[in-house]
Design a protein around this motif. Structure first.
Motif, PDB file in Angstrom:
ATOM      1  N   LYS A 318       0.954  -1.284  -0.086  1.00  0.00           N
ATOM      2  CA  LYS A 318      -0.043   0.049   0.029  1.00  0.00           C
ATOM      3  C   LYS A 318       0.920   1.196  -0.042  1.00  0.00           C
ATOM      4  N   PRO A 319       0.767   1.919  -1.184  1.00  0.00           N
ATOM      5  CA  PRO A 319       1.726   3.281  -1.024  1.00  0.00           C
ATOM      6  C   PRO A 319       1.500   4.121   0.128  1.00  0.00           C
ATOM      7  N   VAL A 320       2.485   4.795   0.687  1.00  0.00           N
ATOM      8  CA  VAL A 320       2.574   6.073   1.580  1.00  0.00           C
ATOM      9  C   VAL A 320       2.682   7.016   0.938  1.00  0.00           C
ATOM     10  N   VAL A 321       1.685   8.050   0.948  1.00  0.00           N
ATOM     11  CA  VAL A 321       1.504   9.231   0.484  1.00  0.00           C
ATOM     12  C   VAL A 321       1.744  10.559   1.631  1.00  0.00           C
ATOM     13  N   PRO A 322       2.099  11.714   0.942  1.00  0.00           N
ATOM     14  CA  PRO A 322       2.278  12.806   1.999  1.00  0.00           C
ATOM     15  C   PRO A 322       0.902  12.914   2.635  1.00  0.00           C
ATOM     16  N   ALA A 323      -0.275  12.629   2.024  1.00  0.00           N
ATOM     17  CA  ALA A 323      -1.536  12.884   2.785  1.00  0.00           C
ATOM     18  C   ALA A 323      -1.782  12.076   4.150  1.00  0.00           C
ATOM     19  N   ASP A 324      -0.888  11.071   4.085  1.00  0.00           N
ATOM     20  CA  ASP A 324      -1.016   9.967   5.278  1.00  0.00           C
ATOM     21  C   ASP A 324      -0.040  10.725   6.391  1.00  0.00           C
ATOM     22  N   VAL A 325       0.466  11.695   6.431  1.00  0.00           N
ATOM     23  CA  VAL A 325       1.253  12.172   7.424  1.00  0.00           C
ATOM     24  C   VAL A 325       0.526  12.917   8.498  1.00  0.00           C
ATOM     25  N   VAL A 326       0.539  12.304   9.608  1.00  0.00           N
ATOM     26  CA  VAL A 326      -0.365  12.794  10.682  1.00  0.00           C
ATOM     27  C   VAL A 326       0.668  13.619  11.747  1.00  0.00           C
ATOM     28  N   TRP A 327       1.757  13.489  11.725  1.00  0.00           N
ATOM     29  CA  TRP A 327       3.025  14.345  12.429  1.00  0.00           C
ATOM     30  C   TRP A 327       4.440  14.339  11.831  1.00  0.00           C
ATOM     31  N   SER A 328       5.087  15.159  11.915  1.00  0.00           N
ATOM     32  CA  SER A 328       6.650  15.053  11.422  1.00  0.00           C
ATOM     33  C   SER A 328       7.458  15.884  12.485  1.00  0.00           C
ATOM     34  N   TYR A 329       8.797  15.658  12.396  1.00  0.00           N
ATOM     35  CA  TYR A 329       9.536  16.365  13.151  1.00  0.00           C
ATOM     36  C   TYR A 329      10.923  16.209  12.614  1.00  0.00           C
ATOM     37  N   ALA A 330      11.838  17.190  12.930  1.00  0.00           N
ATOM     38  CA  ALA A 330      13.015  17.387  12.468  1.00  0.00           C
ATOM     39  C   ALA A 330      14.254  17.722  13.503  1.00  0.00           C
ATOM     40  N   GLY A 331      15.435  17.055  13.287  1.00  0.00           N
ATOM     41  CA  GLY A 331      16.463  17.692  14.121  1.00  0.00           C
ATOM     42  C   GLY A 331      17.761  17.760  13.618  1.00  0.00           C
ATOM     43  N   VAL A 332      18.578  18.527  13.970  1.00  0.00           N
ATOM     44  CA  VAL A 332      19.850  18.890  13.540  1.00  0.00           C
ATOM     45  C   VAL A 332      20.784  18.232  14.178  1.00  0.00           C
ATOM     46  N   ARG A 333      21.642  17.310  13.618  1.00  0.00           N
ATOM     47  CA  ARG A 333      22.725  16.410  13.997  1.00  0.00           C
ATOM     48  C   ARG A 333      23.958  17.138  14.054  1.00  0.00           C
ATOM     49  N   PRO A 334      24.754  17.614  15.006  1.00  0.00           N
ATOM     50  CA  PRO A 334      26.129  18.348  15.113  1.00  0.00           C
ATOM     51  C   PRO A 334      27.215  17.195  14.862  1.00  0.00           C
ATOM     52  N   LEU A 335      27.400  17.167  13.634  1.00  0.00           N
ATOM     53  CA  LEU A 335      28.558  16.313  13.101  1.00  0.00           C
ATOM     54  C   LEU A 335      29.889  16.794  12.843  1.00  0.00           C
ATOM     55  N   LEU A 336      31.052  16.203  13.230  1.00  0.00           N
ATOM     56  CA  LEU A 336      32.270  16.758  12.896  1.00  0.00           C
ATOM     57  C   LEU A 336      32.623  16.776  11.622  1.00  0.00           C
ATOM     58  N   GLY A 337      32.855  18.045  10.875  1.00  0.00           N
ATOM     59  CA  GLY A 337      32.986  18.200   9.540  1.00  0.00           C
ATOM     60  C   GLY A 337      34.140  17.470   8.906  1.00  0.00           C
ATOM     61  N   ASP A 338      33.926  16.880   7.997  1.00  0.00           N
ATOM     62  CA  ASP A 338      35.205  16.328   7.100  1.00  0.00           C
ATOM     63  C   ASP A 338      34.937  16.525   5.650  1.00  0.00           C
ATOM     64  N   GLU A 339      35.790  15.709   4.879  1.00  0.00           N
ATOM     65  CA  GLU A 339      35.877  15.793   3.389  1.00  0.00           C
ATOM     66  C   GLU A 339      34.601  15.417   2.658  1.00  0.00           C
ATOM     67  N   HIS A 340      33.951  14.323   3.422  1.00  0.00           N
ATOM     68  CA  HIS A 340      32.953  13.650   2.485  1.00  0.00           C
ATOM     69  C   HIS A 340      31.680  14.643   1.911  1.00  0.00           C
ATOM     70  N   SER A 341      31.427  14.529   0.801  1.00  0.00           N
ATOM     71  CA  SER A 341      30.311  15.198   0.074  1.00  0.00           C
ATOM     72  C   SER A 341      29.050  14.692   0.575  1.00  0.00           C
ATOM     73  N   ASP A 342      28.690  13.162   0.870  1.00  0.00           N
ATOM     74  CA  ASP A 342      27.591  12.730   1.118  1.00  0.00           C
ATOM     75  C   ASP A 342      27.370  12.826   2.649  1.00  0.00           C
ATOM     76  N   ALA A 343      26.258  13.689   3.269  1.00  0.00           N
ATOM     77  CA  ALA A 343      26.004  13.768   4.620  1.00  0.00           C
ATOM     78  C   ALA A 343      25.783  12.662   5.404  1.00  0.00           C
TER      79      ALA A 343
END
Length: 523
Positions: A318-343
């Motif tokens: 059963k596809p999951v679609v944006p209309a299904d979202v009842v709540w969301s949250y976001a946080g910021v991870r403090p990662l040590l900077g390095d040369e990787h381009s991929d987070a």
């Protein structure tokens, strides 16, 4: 335990001088405050907002070694995290428990031999006593195959753990306070200067009131704000660069009825999880997106929602679609900077930097929730050694508040079955409690449940399942000051209540806790 003083009360003058001031009320700050207080040091922990108000309540809520980190050869981090899983599970069986994960095999992704090799390492890099090892699974016959598309006929199962992340932070702060620390929420550290063998620190609350604290040592556990704190408030230049990576999650009505979680491989070689959540929901996450805005203003965007829905829909019938979202949250991870381009490839390990001298400064860089106890232990070891304090590690076998169930069930055997026995005993001792409420209280408060369920009763039912006794407890013992603190961090009741019910809780809190913007002081 005495109740809180009135909001905005002055700090106890006897506590304005301390051994260590910890800045930051996330998991690392709370863990370090707890460890130091348990070693007999005089500790003050200050947090500008609520405990776990940011990154530490925005995780995927897993106690895990990080299976995917093996691809980046992060063997040391994975071994350290794997070694902590069962230590943590034993310390608080009410807010943490084992969880089995199903990885459906997609032949277009990683080959089966590579997955088997990774799981073999995952099983053997650290000792296991509670968590079962990995195995192959026929998804045509396993309940976990039912909600998946029919082409996923084969998979792998392995073990990790689940944690209520925000409550983990609060319980560390409670333990710190009960060992003598002073916990200040709503107080921002606005200035810290080295004096004659000490730090002279100015704290300020949202109303502009000021307090001054002298500390022998300072701990910068400000998480995503760590570099900013050093430069703007501690007047230290040349600090490390943090790479701020936003991780977002969505919550949808439950997609399956069994108790396993899923780990899905994506075409971009990232993974997402789909996890049973709060009985009626499924939690899906996470993303890895560079964050360039204000740290405290991280929000999920439409492209992240679309990404999570799209990747989950690759697997679920059963596809999951944006209309299904009842709540969301976001946080910021403090990662040590390095040369990787991929987070997603940036290390999740931590680093402790000590700036020595008569007034030392310890800064915490990076980290993940699974390794918080080890990080706190290493931080406390470092500070104690530098300050001439002869007190050794103690948290490895220690239980968090509510985690000692022995008075209810006798000697512990293993965390998951211990909790099951505990719930059964609670049912005998409190037969009048509705089963759902009884189970929720047991999960949230463990052996401290009798601090909520008092002989005089639960009081007014402010909203369905939300009683006055619980709100008073959260205010008096866990620093809850607003309805948001209660509904979205001390619990996830906000998911289960209607907008009208949430408004009733808000009105109750505002009427009884009118100075929510002022400071709070530990019990």
């Amino acid at each position: 335990m005495p109740p809180f003083p009135a909001r905005g009360a002055r700090l106890n003058p006897s506590l304005t001088g301390c051994d260590v001031l910890v800045v930051g009320g996330g998991i690392n700050g709370a863990g370090i405050a707890r460890d130091l207080a348990g070693r007999g040091l005089k500790v003050v922990l200050c947090e500008k907002d609520d405990l776990a108000a940011h990154t530490s309540s925005s995780s995927t809520k897993l106690i895990h070694g990080g299976l995917r980190y093996l691809e980046y050869y992060e063997f040391s981090l994975v071994r350290k995290a794997l070694g902590e899983r069962e230590v943590l599970l034993r310390s608080a069986p009410h807010i943490m428990w084992p969880l089995r994960f199903v990885m459906p095999h997609d032949p277009g992704m990683r080959p089966a031999w590579m997955i088997r090799a990774g799981l073999f390492l995952y099983d053997h890099l650290a000792r296991r006593e509670v968590l079962p090892g990995s195995s192959s699974v026929d998804l045509r016959r396993h309940p976990a195959g039912v909600p998946l598309k029919p082409q996923f006929s084969r998979g792998f199962v392995y073990s990790d753990g689940w944690v209520d992340d925000a409550r983990l932070v609060v319980l560390n702060a409670v333990d710190a306070a009960e060992r003598g620390a002073q916990v200040l929420t709503g107080w921002r550290c606005v200035d810290a200067k080295r004096g004659d063998g000490r730090w002279d620190v100015e704290l300020q609350d949202a109303a502009g009131r000021k307090q001054f604290v002298q500390a022998r040592a300072l701990v910068n556990a400000a998480g995503p704000w760590a570099a900013q704190f050093l430069q703007a408030h501690a007047h230290i230049s040349g600090s490390k660069t943090l790479r701020l990576v936003k991780g977002s999650h969505i919550v949808v009505p439950k997609l399956f009825d069994h108790d396993h979680a899923y780990i899905f491989q994506n075409p971009d070689r990232r993974i997402i999880f789909a996890i049973p959540y709060e009985r009626d929901f499924t939690l899906i996450g996470t993303t890895d997106v560079e964050h360039h805005g204000a740290v405290g203003q991280a929000r999920i965007d439409d492209s992240e929602i679309a990404y999570l829905c799209e990747q989950a829909s690759r697997y679920f019938a059963k596809p999951v679609v944006p209309a299904d979202v009842v709540w969301s949250y976001a946080g910021v991870r403090p990662l040590l900077g390095d040369e990787h381009s991929d987070a997603s490839a940036v290390t999740r390990d931590y680093q402790l930097d000590l700036e020595p001298g008569p007034a030392p400064l310890l800064t915490v860089w990076g980290g993940k929730i699974t390794t918080f106890r080890k990080l706190a232990e290493e931080a406390a070891d470092t500070l104690c050694r530098h300050m001439g304090v002869h007190a050794g590690p103690w948290t490895r076998g220690a239980l968090l508040p509510g985690g000692d169930l022995s008075a209810w069930i006798g000697p512990p055997v293993r965390p998951d079955t211990d909790f099951t026995r505990f719930v059964q005993t609670v049912a005998v001792r409190h037969p009048a409690l509705p089963p759902a409420l009884r189970h929720r209280y047991a999960r949230a408060y463990g052996a401290r449940i009798d601090l909520v369920v008092r002989p005089e009763g639960l009081g007014e039912e402010v909203a369905p399942g939300v009683f006055e006794a619980e709100l008073v407890y959260l205010h008096d013992h866990e620093w809850a000051r607003t309805a948001e603190d209660v509904l979205w961090r001390r619990s996830k009741l906000g998911l289960h209540l209607s907008a009208d019910d949430r408004a009733r809780v808000t009105r109750w809190c505002e009427a009884r806790w009118p100075a929510a913007a002022a400071a709070s002081v530990s019990p």
